[in-house]
Design an enzyme around this catalytic site. Sequence first.
Site, PDB file in Angstrom:
ATOM      1  N   ASN A  89      18.068  71.487  25.414  1.00 15.89           N
ATOM      2  CA  ASN A  89      19.211  70.968  26.156  1.00 15.89           C
ATOM      3  C   ASN A  89      20.409  71.917  26.172  1.00 15.89           C
ATOM      4  O   ASN A  89      21.194  71.903  27.114  1.00 15.89           O
ATOM      5  CB  ASN A  89      19.624  69.619  25.548  1.00 15.89           C
ATOM      6  CG  ASN A  89      20.991  69.163  26.000  1.00 15.89           C
ATOM      7  OD1 ASN A  89      21.185  68.756  27.148  1.00 15.89           O
ATOM      8  ND2 ASN A  89      21.969  69.238  25.096  1.00 15.89           N
ATOM      9  N   TYR A 153      23.321  80.863  36.214  1.00 14.97           N
ATOM     10  CA  TYR A 153      22.949  79.526  35.723  1.00 14.97           C
ATOM     11  C   TYR A 153      21.850  78.908  36.587  1.00 14.97           C
ATOM     12  O   TYR A 153      20.867  78.367  36.065  1.00 14.97           O
ATOM     13  CB  TYR A 153      24.192  78.635  35.730  1.00 14.97           C
ATOM     14  CG  TYR A 153      23.982  77.237  35.193  1.00 14.97           C
ATOM     15  CD1 TYR A 153      23.825  77.010  33.829  1.00 14.97           C
ATOM     16  CD2 TYR A 153      23.964  76.148  36.051  1.00 14.97           C
ATOM     17  CE1 TYR A 153      23.654  75.724  33.338  1.00 14.97           C
ATOM     18  CE2 TYR A 153      23.795  74.859  35.569  1.00 14.97           C
ATOM     19  CZ  TYR A 153      23.639  74.652  34.210  1.00 14.97           C
ATOM     20  OH  TYR A 153      23.462  73.388  33.722  1.00 14.97           O
TER      21      TYR A 153
END
Length: 213
Positions: A89, A153
């Site tokens: 995560n 990203y």
Amino acid sequence: MDLKIKNKVCIITGGAKGIGYAIAKLWAKEGGIVVIFSRSMPKEHDSELRELCPNYTFYEIDLKDYEQISQLVNEVANKYNNIYALVNNAGANDNLHIENTSVQDLIKSYENNLFHYYAMTKECLPYIKKEQGSILNIVSKTGITGQGRTSAYASAKAAQIGFTREWACAFAKDNVRVNAIAPAEVMTPLYEKWLQNFPNPEEQYKKLQKPFL
């Protein structure tokens, strides 16, 4: 509900805040054992998890240190005698755009957002296979749709989706489930911080709420 995870160990990276912390709380409420790998842990969150799960452990770690990942995963396995699940995560949208981002900065972004997904999975996999457990990758809608001005990203998140598909195929024979969740806009502390990169954060947030046509 009963998710049948009582006393089963789940390592959650970046589980100190936001989405990771919400997953940690749910795992603990269901009777599972929570292990957090993160750079820091707010005292109030640490106390809440300790109350929900007396066997919970927090490990302070820089996930760019792959040797430390190996050492701590082995420590968790020895302490609890099992690792049933892994939630990859940790990470953050660093807003790196191709027009002003060098290859070196791209690699640094991947170190923060991508490579530790691979390293954590590689180290946890022998234990998860033994338990016939589960791996969950928190990805992002940006890896599917793009977002504009966030090449590093978005590409890291797309690669995580590729990892998920590959590992799901590779370890189906071992009864290991590998899945991904791709959140859109979630008002976590990191997301709020990312919005501050824009001249008008509230306007930007409203823009992002509009559906892609």
